[in-house]
Design a protein around this motif. Structure first.
Motif, short mmCIF file in Angstrom:
data_model
loop_
_atom_site.label_atom_id
_atom_site.label_comp_id
_atom_site.label_asym_id
_atom_site.label_seq_id
_atom_site.Cartn_x
_atom_site.Cartn_y
_atom_site.Cartn_z
N ALA A 105 86.48 35.23 72.33
CA ALA A 105 85.46 36.12 72.88
C ALA A 105 84.42 36.51 71.84
O ALA A 105 83.53 37.32 72.14
N LEU A 106 84.51 35.96 70.65
CA LEU A 106 83.58 36.31 69.58
C LEU A 106 83.36 35.09 68.71
O LEU A 106 84.30 34.35 68.43
N THR A 107 82.13 34.88 68.32
CA THR A 107 81.77 33.78 67.43
C THR A 107 81.19 34.33 66.13
O THR A 107 81.09 35.55 65.95
N SER A 108 80.80 33.44 65.27
CA SER A 108 80.19 33.85 63.99
C SER A 108 78.67 33.79 64.06
O SER A 108 78.01 33.55 63.04
N ALA A 109 78.09 33.99 65.21
CA ALA A 109 76.63 33.97 65.36
C ALA A 109 76.01 35.16 64.63
O ALA A 109 76.61 36.24 64.57
N PRO A 110 74.80 35.01 64.10
CA PRO A 110 74.20 36.11 63.32
C PRO A 110 73.74 37.28 64.18
O PRO A 110 73.64 38.40 63.69
N THR A 111 73.44 37.07 65.46
CA THR A 111 72.95 38.14 66.32
C THR A 111 73.86 38.28 67.54
O THR A 111 74.57 37.34 67.92
N ASP A 112 73.79 39.45 68.17
CA ASP A 112 74.59 39.69 69.36
C ASP A 112 74.13 38.82 70.53
O ASP A 112 74.95 38.36 71.33
N GLU A 113 72.83 38.60 70.64
CA GLU A 113 72.32 37.77 71.73
C GLU A 113 72.81 36.34 71.61
O GLU A 113 73.25 35.71 72.60
N GLU A 114 72.78 35.79 70.41
CA GLU A 114 73.27 34.43 70.20
C GLU A 114 74.77 34.36 70.40
O GLU A 114 75.30 33.37 70.93
N ASP A 115 75.48 35.41 69.99
CA ASP A 115 76.93 35.43 70.19
C ASP A 115 77.27 35.43 71.68
O ASP A 115 78.16 34.69 72.12
#
Length: 355
Positions: A155-165
């Motif tokens: 349910a969580l990735t290492s994307a830099p922003t919440d929108e991209e996550d």
């Protein structure tokens, strides 16, 4: 500019019938040959009819290749397959959005199906939490050892922003649900229907397992079920610990420590997936072993009946008891045979689909 001589259409029978030539005083226009000769007896078109629905020129007629169908015509060769395609069973699920405003992630989805076990064909704005997704993934994995269920994405990735996550999580969940909804076994599973149709969330259905006849075998089956429940609890604990570590990483202000918590949470998720995979493999092995034991039990019951037939002193109550035991052992053998055949056939299809 007016023409010195009028336009004439020559249909002299002396030239070949497939060539039609238009003569003018200043311009000579030759219409191209058709792909096939014109059949005899075909009536000629009037000289100034023009193409139906098309533009007209000052001379009254547009150039045309005779025998060629007009543009925009729909080919009827696929009309016969339309009804067959609409009649095939399907289940389409589309993830429409994510909501992280609460403690858990809320996933919104739409579904459309023509399966007979569903009460409706369209389901709009169905909300399920990520915890319910985890319960659903575990339940269909344990209850369907004859096929392969992909691992549920995090349910969580290492994307830099919440929108991209949110975008990456939505894409991964969509791929996961598409893969399981296209499977012929999983789309018809009652857990799938319960997950989509549930009005007040989703709760896994407790299913009773068939036990082999006989007291000792019954006790052995209960012990195996107890061990299976302990393994499920261990896998659930690992997954829940991974979720909590990821939540701690989200709230951690110190970036290196947050990264360490996130990596540890992913490791615990992976351990939970491995526990789940081991339990599924153990279930398949238990089914094969139970089938072999059921076959041996049926053979033993048949030999017992044969010995009763050759006996000189036959008691009716003993014969009735032996026949009931044989019938019960045969039914149990048939149940396990169907499950073994399903595992053997569907695993090859699932491996081909997911490879």
């Amino acid at each position: 500019m007016p023409l010195e001589h009028p336009i004439t259409l020559s249909t002299d029978p002396t030239p070949p019938p497939q060539v039609i030539t238009v003569y003018t005083a200043q311009y000579g226009v030759i219409l191209p040959k058709p792909s096939s000769p014109k059949p005899p007896g075909t009536p000629e078109k009037p000289p100034h009819s023009g193409l139906q629905g098309g533009p007209t020129n000052p001379y009254g007629k547009e150039p045309q290749v005779y025998g060629q169908p007009p543009s925009g015509m729909v080919s009827p060769q696929n009309n016969g397959n339309a009804k067959f395609e609409r009649g095939e069973p399907y289940l389409r699920v589309r993830i429409t959005g994510l909501d992280r405003n609460r403690r858990d992630i809320i996933v919104r989805l739409d579904a459309q199906t023509n399966l007979p076990n569903f009460t409706d064909t369209n389901y709009r704005n169905v909300s399920r939490s990520y915890v319910e997704f985890q319960r659903f993934a575990k339940q269909i994995t344990y209850s369907n050892p004859q096929t392969i269920v992909p691992a549920l994405p995090l349910a969580l990735t290492s994307a830099p922003t919440d929108e991209e996550d949110d975008r990456l999580v939505k894409v991964m969940l969509q791929r996961w649900f598409t893969r399981i909804s296209e499977g012929q076994i999983l789309m018809r599973d009652e857990e799938m229907r319960s997950f989509i149709e549930g009005d007040f969330g989703y709760q896994p259905t407790v299913r009773a397992k068939p036990y082999a006849p006989g007291g000792r075998v019954l006790q052995c089956g209960k012990a195996v079920d107890k061990l299976s429940r302990a393994r499920k609890a261990l896998a659930t604990t690992h997954t829940e610990m991974g979720n909590r570590l990821i939540n701690v990483a989200t709230a951690e202000a110190h970036q290196p420590l947050a990264v360490a918590f996130r990596k540890l949470g992913r490791v615990m998720h992976t351990v939970g997936d491995v526990d789940q995979a081991q339990e599924t493999l153990q279930q398949r092995t238990q089914i094969l072993e139970a089938y072999q034991s059921a076959v041996k039990a049926s053979i033993s019951k048949r030999r017992n009946i044969e010995s009763l037939k050759s006996s000189s002193n036959i008691r009716p109550e003993r014969v009735d008891e032996a026949l009931e035991e044989l019938e019960e052992a045969t039914k149990y053998e048939q149940i396990l045979a169907k499950r073994v055949d399903g595992i053997s056939q569907n695993l090859h299809k699932a491996l081909h689909t997911h490879s």
